[in-house]
Design a protein around this motif. Structure first.
Motif, PDB file in Angstrom:
ATOM      1  N   THR A  95     128.352  59.176  42.840  1.00  0.00           N
ATOM      2  CA  THR A  95     128.813  58.077  43.693  1.00  0.00           C
ATOM      3  C   THR A  95     128.498  58.406  45.143  1.00  0.00           C
ATOM      4  N   GLY A  96     128.478  57.364  45.978  1.00  0.00           N
ATOM      5  CA  GLY A  96     128.154  57.568  47.381  1.00  0.00           C
ATOM      6  C   GLY A  96     129.209  58.353  48.134  1.00  0.00           C
ATOM      7  N   ILE A  97     130.485  58.032  47.890  1.00  0.00           N
ATOM      8  CA  ILE A  97     131.570  58.717  48.607  1.00  0.00           C
ATOM      9  C   ILE A  97     131.610  60.191  48.236  1.00  0.00           C
ATOM     10  N   ASP A  98     131.453  60.480  46.945  1.00  0.00           N
ATOM     11  CA  ASP A  98     131.425  61.871  46.506  1.00  0.00           C
ATOM     12  C   ASP A  98     130.214  62.597  47.098  1.00  0.00           C
ATOM     13  N   ALA A  99     129.089  61.888  47.224  1.00  0.00           N
ATOM     14  CA  ALA A  99     127.883  62.495  47.790  1.00  0.00           C
ATOM     15  C   ALA A  99     128.114  62.939  49.229  1.00  0.00           C
ATOM     16  N   VAL A 100     128.799  62.115  50.002  1.00  0.00           N
ATOM     17  CA  VAL A 100     129.085  62.469  51.399  1.00  0.00           C
ATOM     18  C   VAL A 100     129.978  63.710  51.452  1.00  0.00           C
ATOM     19  N   ASP A 101     130.992  63.755  50.581  1.00  0.00           N
ATOM     20  CA  ASP A 101     131.878  64.926  50.530  1.00  0.00           C
ATOM     21  C   ASP A 101     131.098  66.192  50.172  1.00  0.00           C
ATOM     22  N   LYS A 102     130.210  66.096  49.182  1.00  0.00           N
ATOM     23  CA  LYS A 102     129.448  67.271  48.757  1.00  0.00           C
ATOM     24  C   LYS A 102     128.399  67.656  49.805  1.00  0.00           C
ATOM     25  N   PHE A 103     127.887  66.658  50.528  1.00  0.00           N
ATOM     26  CA  PHE A 103     126.952  66.941  51.621  1.00  0.00           C
ATOM     27  C   PHE A 103     127.631  67.818  52.673  1.00  0.00           C
ATOM     28  N   LYS A 104     128.897  67.524  52.964  1.00  0.00           N
ATOM     29  CA  LYS A 104     129.659  68.316  53.939  1.00  0.00           C
ATOM     30  C   LYS A 104     129.958  69.713  53.410  1.00  0.00           C
ATOM     31  N   MET A 105     130.423  69.786  52.155  1.00  0.00           N
ATOM     32  CA  MET A 105     130.904  71.056  51.601  1.00  0.00           C
ATOM     33  C   MET A 105     129.767  71.980  51.160  1.00  0.00           C
ATOM     34  N   GLU A 129     119.942  71.679  51.443  1.00  0.00           N
ATOM     35  CA  GLU A 129     118.766  71.735  52.316  1.00  0.00           C
ATOM     36  C   GLU A 129     117.860  70.525  52.128  1.00  0.00           C
ATOM     37  N   LEU A 130     118.156  69.720  51.111  1.00  0.00           N
ATOM     38  CA  LEU A 130     117.393  68.494  50.847  1.00  0.00           C
ATOM     39  C   LEU A 130     118.252  67.610  49.951  1.00  0.00           C
ATOM     40  N   VAL A 131     118.083  66.286  50.079  1.00  0.00           N
ATOM     41  CA  VAL A 131     118.844  65.337  49.261  1.00  0.00           C
ATOM     42  C   VAL A 131     117.892  64.377  48.565  1.00  0.00           C
ATOM     43  N   ILE A 132     118.142  64.141  47.280  1.00  0.00           N
ATOM     44  CA  ILE A 132     117.457  63.090  46.521  1.00  0.00           C
ATOM     45  C   ILE A 132     118.514  62.019  46.277  1.00  0.00           C
ATOM     46  N   LEU A 133     118.295  60.823  46.815  1.00  0.00           N
ATOM     47  CA  LEU A 133     119.354  59.810  46.867  1.00  0.00           C
ATOM     48  C   LEU A 133     118.905  58.477  46.290  1.00  0.00           C
ATOM     49  N   ASP A 134     119.621  58.010  45.265  1.00  0.00           N
ATOM     50  CA  ASP A 134     119.374  56.672  44.723  1.00  0.00           C
ATOM     51  C   ASP A 134     119.975  55.631  45.666  1.00  0.00           C
ATOM     52  N   ILE A 135     119.253  54.538  45.884  1.00  0.00           N
ATOM     53  CA  ILE A 135     119.747  53.486  46.779  1.00  0.00           C
ATOM     54  C   ILE A 135     120.864  52.672  46.122  1.00  0.00           C
ATOM     55  N   MET A 136     120.756  52.453  44.817  1.00  0.00           N
ATOM     56  CA  MET A 136     121.743  51.636  44.104  1.00  0.00           C
ATOM     57  C   MET A 136     122.833  52.538  43.533  1.00  0.00           C
ATOM     58  N   LEU A 137     124.003  52.528  44.165  1.00  0.00           N
ATOM     59  CA  LEU A 137     125.130  53.338  43.721  1.00  0.00           C
ATOM     60  C   LEU A 137     126.321  52.428  43.410  1.00  0.00           C
ATOM     61  N   GLY A 159     123.201  53.277  49.038  1.00  0.00           N
ATOM     62  CA  GLY A 159     122.510  54.465  49.513  1.00  0.00           C
ATOM     63  C   GLY A 159     122.215  54.403  51.004  1.00  0.00           C
ATOM     64  N   HIS A 160     122.005  53.192  51.526  1.00  0.00           N
ATOM     65  CA  HIS A 160     121.742  53.057  52.962  1.00  0.00           C
ATOM     66  C   HIS A 160     122.961  53.496  53.779  1.00  0.00           C
ATOM     67  N   GLU A 161     124.138  53.138  53.312  1.00  0.00           N
ATOM     68  CA  GLU A 161     125.357  53.557  54.005  1.00  0.00           C
ATOM     69  C   GLU A 161     125.527  55.068  53.895  1.00  0.00           C
ATOM     70  N   VAL A 162     125.148  55.614  52.756  1.00  0.00           N
ATOM     71  CA  VAL A 162     125.229  57.063  52.563  1.00  0.00           C
ATOM     72  C   VAL A 162     124.298  57.782  53.546  1.00  0.00           C
ATOM     73  N   ILE A 163     123.071  57.270  53.708  1.00  0.00           N
ATOM     74  CA  ILE A 163     122.125  57.880  54.652  1.00  0.00           C
ATOM     75  C   ILE A 163     122.712  57.900  56.056  1.00  0.00           C
ATOM     76  N   GLN A 164     123.322  56.804  56.464  1.00  0.00           N
ATOM     77  CA  GLN A 164     123.912  56.740  57.798  1.00  0.00           C
ATOM     78  C   GLN A 164     125.016  57.773  57.970  1.00  0.00           C
ATOM     79  N   LYS A 165     125.821  57.984  56.929  1.00  0.00           N
ATOM     80  CA  LYS A 165     126.877  58.992  57.000  1.00  0.00           C
ATOM     81  C   LYS A 165     126.280  60.398  57.044  1.00  0.00           C
ATOM     82  N   PHE A 166     125.205  60.619  56.270  1.00  0.00           N
ATOM     83  CA  PHE A 166     124.513  61.911  56.326  1.00  0.00           C
ATOM     84  C   PHE A 166     124.018  62.187  57.741  1.00  0.00           C
ATOM     85  N   GLN A 167     123.435  61.159  58.363  1.00  0.00           N
ATOM     86  CA  GLN A 167     122.866  61.313  59.690  1.00  0.00           C
ATOM     87  C   GLN A 167     123.913  61.766  60.704  1.00  0.00           C
TER      88      GLN A 167
END
Length: 226
Positions: free
Chosen positions: A32-42, A46-54, A59-67
């Protein structure tokens, strides 16, 4: 190298994980996108493979949070063949690359290796050469991977930084779109130079009063004229 894989389809996640682990990568999974953001932080991948449809957020919102957390981490989007607008929007938001479903696992591995090979070359080159380039009001600190416009730091993605560094190191040299793809992306982009145009648009916005220095050479490509 640790890679975060974000997709809600178990079959795709398992396929990607198996192939990445065979190549020696450490894989972290999120569905899920929310879990992805949490795991990105924790996990600090060094690289992310991200599906747009979550299933929860796009996925676009997830990219913005990653940024906002770390804009240096490369992101490869997974999209359907019909989702051209999603691909372009993802690139505009800071994604580094995309691959369409269904995809060949060997191609995905090559894309990952191209990104990591490019980053290693940049890191080695920064250590070997002088750390700083300063032309007019644009200053680049290579080791720190920082760009300052009139003394103010500007946040850039990995490829934005690499592109501006290349053009600063070769001021007034014209680069074709194909050459920029080769030098920054590190491989042929299947004839799709739209990614370069989008990246240049983003860079112009970030250059502020120096945006007009990044010139379009119609029918050819781009150059930085300072």
């Amino acid at each position: 190298m640790k890679i975060l894989v974000v997709d809600d389809e178990k079959s795709i996640v398992n396929l990607i994980r198996m192939n990445l682990e065979l190549e020696g990568y450490k894989v972290v999974i999120s569905m899920t996108g929310i879990d992805a953001v949490d795991k990105f932080k924790m996990e600090k991948p060094e690289l992310v493979i991200l599906d747009i449809m979550l299933p929860d957020i796009s996925g676009h919102e997830v990219i913005q949070k990653f940024q906002k957390i770390d804009n240096e981490i490369p992101v490869i989007m997974l999209t359907a063949n019909s989702q051209m607008n999603d691909k372009l929007l993802g690139l505009q938001l800071g994604a580094d690359d995309y691959i369409t479903k269904p995809f060949n696992s060997a191609e995905l591995i090559l894309r990952i290796k191209a990104i990591t090979k490019r980053s290693k070359k940049k890191d080695n080159k920064a250590r070997e050469n002088n750390n700083e380039i300063n032309i007019k009001g644009i200053r680049i600190l290579k080791d720190e991977r920082k760009i300052l416009i009139d003394g103010q730091e500007v946040a850039t993605t990995y490829k934005e930084f690499d592109t501006l560094l290349l053009m600063m190191e070769n001021c007034n040299k014209v680069f074709t779109r194909e050459k920029l793809l080769e030098r920054v992306w590190g491989y042929e982009y299947e004839g799709n130079t739209r990614a370069v145009d989008i990246l240049i648009q983003r860079l112009r916005r970030k250059l502020g009063i120096y945006s007009e220095s990044l010139k379009t050479i119609y029918g050819v490509g781009y150059k930085l004229e300072l």
